[in-house]
Write an enzyme that holds these catalytic residues in place. Structure first.
Site, short mmCIF file in Angstrom:
data_model
loop_
_atom_site.label_atom_id
_atom_site.label_comp_id
_atom_site.label_asym_id
_atom_site.label_seq_id
_atom_site.Cartn_x
_atom_site.Cartn_y
_atom_site.Cartn_z
N LYS A 158 0.86 -1.20 0.00
CA LYS A 158 0.00 0.00 0.00
C LYS A 158 0.88 1.23 0.00
CE LYS A 158 -3.85 2.28 0.31
NZ LYS A 158 -3.44 2.97 -0.96
N LYS A 194 5.40 1.74 -3.19
CA LYS A 194 5.39 3.09 -3.76
C LYS A 194 5.69 2.96 -5.24
CE LYS A 194 4.89 7.35 -2.33
NZ LYS A 194 4.21 7.88 -1.12
N ASP A 224 0.09 10.65 -4.68
CA ASP A 224 1.24 11.29 -4.01
C ASP A 224 1.48 12.55 -4.86
OD1 ASP A 224 3.49 10.71 -1.85
OD2 ASP A 224 4.54 11.46 -3.59
N ASN A 245 -1.78 19.34 -2.14
CA ASN A 245 -2.80 18.68 -1.31
C ASN A 245 -2.47 18.77 0.18
OD1 ASN A 245 -3.44 16.02 0.23
ND2 ASN A 245 -5.05 16.19 -1.29
P1 NDP Z 1 1.14 17.92 -4.62
O1 NDP Z 1 1.60 17.49 -5.96
O2 NDP Z 1 -0.31 18.14 -4.38
O3 NDP Z 1 1.91 19.25 -4.17
C1 NDP Z 1 3.29 19.31 -4.09
C2 NDP Z 1 3.70 20.72 -3.74
O4 NDP Z 1 5.09 20.74 -3.46
C3 NDP Z 1 3.46 21.70 -4.89
O5 NDP Z 1 3.13 22.96 -4.38
C4 NDP Z 1 4.83 21.70 -5.56
O6 NDP Z 1 5.11 22.87 -6.32
C5 NDP Z 1 5.74 21.66 -4.34
N1 NDP Z 1 7.07 21.20 -4.71
C6 NDP Z 1 7.40 20.09 -5.40
N2 NDP Z 1 8.72 20.01 -5.59
C7 NDP Z 1 9.24 21.08 -4.98
C8 NDP Z 1 10.56 21.58 -4.81
N3 NDP Z 1 11.62 20.90 -5.31
N4 NDP Z 1 10.74 22.73 -4.12
C9 NDP Z 1 9.67 23.40 -3.64
N5 NDP Z 1 8.39 22.99 -3.76
C10 NDP Z 1 8.19 21.85 -4.43
O7 NDP Z 1 1.72 16.81 -3.62
P2 NDP Z 1 1.24 16.43 -2.15
O8 NDP Z 1 0.80 17.64 -1.42
O9 NDP Z 1 0.33 15.27 -2.27
O10 NDP Z 1 2.59 15.88 -1.54
C11 NDP Z 1 3.54 16.73 -0.89
C12 NDP Z 1 4.42 15.88 -0.01
O11 NDP Z 1 3.61 15.16 0.94
C13 NDP Z 1 5.24 14.80 -0.72
O12 NDP Z 1 6.46 14.63 -0.03
C14 NDP Z 1 4.39 13.54 -0.55
O13 NDP Z 1 5.17 12.38 -0.64
C15 NDP Z 1 3.89 13.78 0.86
N6 NDP Z 1 2.67 13.03 1.23
C16 NDP Z 1 1.53 13.11 0.48
C17 NDP Z 1 0.41 12.40 0.88
C18 NDP Z 1 -0.88 12.52 0.18
O14 NDP Z 1 -1.87 11.95 0.66
N7 NDP Z 1 -0.99 13.27 -0.92
C19 NDP Z 1 0.44 11.50 2.04
C20 NDP Z 1 1.67 11.57 2.82
C21 NDP Z 1 2.74 12.28 2.38
P3 NDP Z 1 5.12 22.81 -7.93
O15 NDP Z 1 3.70 22.90 -8.33
O16 NDP Z 1 5.94 23.98 -8.33
O17 NDP Z 1 5.76 21.50 -8.31
O1 2IT Z 2 3.17 8.97 1.43
C1 2IT Z 2 2.01 8.57 1.64
O2 2IT Z 2 1.67 8.08 2.72
C2 2IT Z 2 1.01 8.68 0.56
N1 2IT Z 2 1.33 9.21 -0.50
C3 2IT Z 2 -0.36 8.12 0.75
C4 2IT Z 2 -0.40 6.67 0.36
C5 2IT Z 2 -1.75 6.03 0.36
O3 2IT Z 2 -1.78 4.83 0.03
O4 2IT Z 2 -2.77 6.66 0.66
#
Ligand code: NDP
Ligand code: 2IT
Length: 452
Positions: A95, A131, A171, A245
């Site tokens: 997962k 992943k 992600d 997100n």
């Molecule tokens: P999104 O794609 O929704 O958003 C990512 C954000 O991070 C965007 O604003 C993006 O900007 C910015 N970003 C990406 N690369 C860089 C960089 N090199 N420097 C500065 N800003 C950057 O992703 P999520 O919000 O889903 O994910 C963000 C983080 O959270 C990741 O590490 C992900 O693994 C983690 N995560 C996500 C989960 C989920 O449920 N979505 C769960 C747990 C962890 P730009 O548009 O310019 O690329």
């Molecule tokens: O990093 C993370 O925990 C996620 N991107 C969410 C994974 C998931 O299966 O909901």
């Protein structure tokens, strides 16, 4: 990375890992962070060492890589590479999310899959770890191009996943739109409507609050950390990086709990709004990012008193709470120094591994509370686990049910970190707590299976 002063077993373990996985610096970093807190625990429980549990946990069960060909709107053929790392299924089906970004490499996906092993275990739900993703970025692509990419990606991935085998989700770069296209293609190929992906639309098997869960969960975990140290969020100045997100839902929940949110960013730079990004401004940002898919710099056109800092990160702005919610290694040693000098009391990770190891050390030495990603951002995958349960039972739980369950799971995760991370001085080492608590359950399951 390990230096000459490390204890011999840690040095030896890391040397072996580096030889087996050359050049994969993010994977080395994630494993090192875990190994250095776990080895003392493993020493006290020698069966884990004798049966090489950590060695087995750092070797993926398997990893597939495949070609993803698709056609752009201009008629050109584009070739990307897709991946799925199936890390560990000792406690449930693989997962974990799919990341679509030009930065995706095997090293990044292995670090994320490894972290997921501990995170998923910490949720208390029966989920293994995986992943995947591709070196494809939806940014700047039309929806038709994203659809063609997703369909081609699933044309291969479908044979490796399934509701009892491996259940991907979103992600970075993968949200509701991408999950919809991928679910539709899986259903079309297999002819089977099943809970093979999470983060689905509410109309076709998605769960309430999955979209919000990661960001909300970060703030629920943060609130527990503050409470444990006799504080609360009311009136605290919060700096957030990213505007995706996780960032926007963390901002929303932080506002609800009475904090002032002062920064957001993207890969082009950050905005600092000293008056605070209130609910109305946040609503505008949601439309900017989720509907118009535009850049955060446009905030300054809508709110002209606010400055955009091109190329910068928000950590130089003094704050009480720092929430790195964008990407790996976005908070380094200099940033940590700035936060300490600015009076920061807590850093809580929304992104996966956003804080460099030496920055974690410096923050911890300075007495800044530190909430590691595998605990703090586990709310997202936890609600994914609940989406799987609802799909299996063919029913949908109410909003109140979901909010209660998310809150309970984040409370339990915090409790587990405190239980395993409390030091003799009464200080709580959340990094050690999360690593040990996450490890135990997976390790015990692996012991039960014998040598496989
Ligand atoms: P999104 O794609 O929704 O958003 C990512 C954000 O991070 C965007 O604003 C993006 O900007 C910015 N970003 C990406 N690369 C860089 C960089 N090199 N420097 C500065 N800003 C950057 O992703 P999520 O919000 O889903 O994910 C963000 C983080 O959270 C990741 O590490 C992900 O693994 C983690 N995560 C996500 C989960 C989920 O449920 N979505 C769960 C747990 C962890 P730009 O548009 O310019 O690329
Ligand atoms: O990093 C993370 O925990 C996620 N991107 C969410 C994974 C998931 O299966 O909901």
């Amino acid at each position: 990375m390990p230096d000459a002063g490390e204890p011999a077993p840690l040095q030896q373990f890391m040397d072996g890992l580096i030889v087996r996985n050359p050049g994969e610096s993010e994977f080395h970093q994630a494993v090192y962070e875990v190994a250095r807190t776990l080895l003392p625990y493993i020493d006290r429980n020698p069966v884990y060492r004798e049966l090489r549990i950590l060695e087995r946990m750092t070797e993926p069960d398997r990893m597939v890589s495949f070609r993803v060909s698709w056609q752009s709107d201009a008629g050109e053929i584009v070739v990307n590479r897709g991946f799925r790392v199936q890390m560990n299924n000792a406690i449930g089906p693989y997962k974990g999310g799919l990341r679509f970004s030009h930065t995706v490499t095997p090293s990044i996906l292995k670090f994320l899959a490894f972290e997921q092993t501990f995170k998923n275990s910490l949720t208390g739900l029966p989920m293994g770890a995986g992943k995947g993703g591709a070196n494809f970025s939806p940014k700047g692509k039309s929806s038709a191009e994203v659809m063609r990419f997703c369909q081609s990606f699933i044309n291969e991935l479908y044979r490796h996943i399934g509701p009892n085998v491996d259940v991907p989700a979103g992600d970075m770069g993968v949200g509701a739109r991408e999950i919809g296209y991928m679910f539709g293609q899986y259903k079309r190929i297999t002819g089977s409507f099943e809970g093979v992906l999470t983060g689905k639309g509410l109309e076709f098997g998605g769960s309430l609050i999955r979209t919000e869960a990661t960001g909300y969960g970060v703030i629920l975990f943060l609130a527990h950390m503050l409470k444990e140290s006799g504080r609360d969020l009311t009136g605290l100045r919060v700096s957030i990086s990213g505007s995706g997100n996780v960032s926007l839902h963390a901002a929303e929940k932080a506002l609800q709990l009475g904090a002032t949110v002062q920064t957001l960013s993207d890969s082009s730079g950050f905005i600092h709004d000293p008056d605070g990004i209130d609910a109305e401004k946040l609503h505008w940002v949601r439309d900017l990012k989720e509907v118009r898919r535009a850049r955060i710099s446009e905030y300054t056109e809508q709110f002209p008193t606010v400055a955009f800092h091109p190329g910068g990160r928000p950590w130089h702005v003094p704050c009480d709470v720092a929430l790195p919610c964008a990407t790996q290694n976005e908070l380094g040693l200099d940033d940590a120094r700035c936060l300490i000098n600015g009076g920061t009391i807590v850093v809580c990770e929304g992104a996966n591994m956003p804080t460099e190891l030496n920055a974690i050390e410096l923050l911890t030495e300075a007495g800044v509370l530190f909430g590691p990603a595998k605990a703090a951002n586990a709310g997202g995958v936890a609600v994914s686990g609940l989406e799987m349960s609802q799909n299996s039972a063919r029913l949908s739980w109410t909003l109140a049910d979901m909010e209660d369950q998310l809150e309970q799971i984040m409370t339990d995760i915090h409790h587990r970190c405190v239980e395993y991370g409390r030091e003799d001085s009464d200080r709580i080492d959340y990094v050690a707590g999360a690593n040990i608590a996450g490890f135990r359950k997976v390790a015990e399951a692996m012991l039960a299976f014998g040598v496989v």
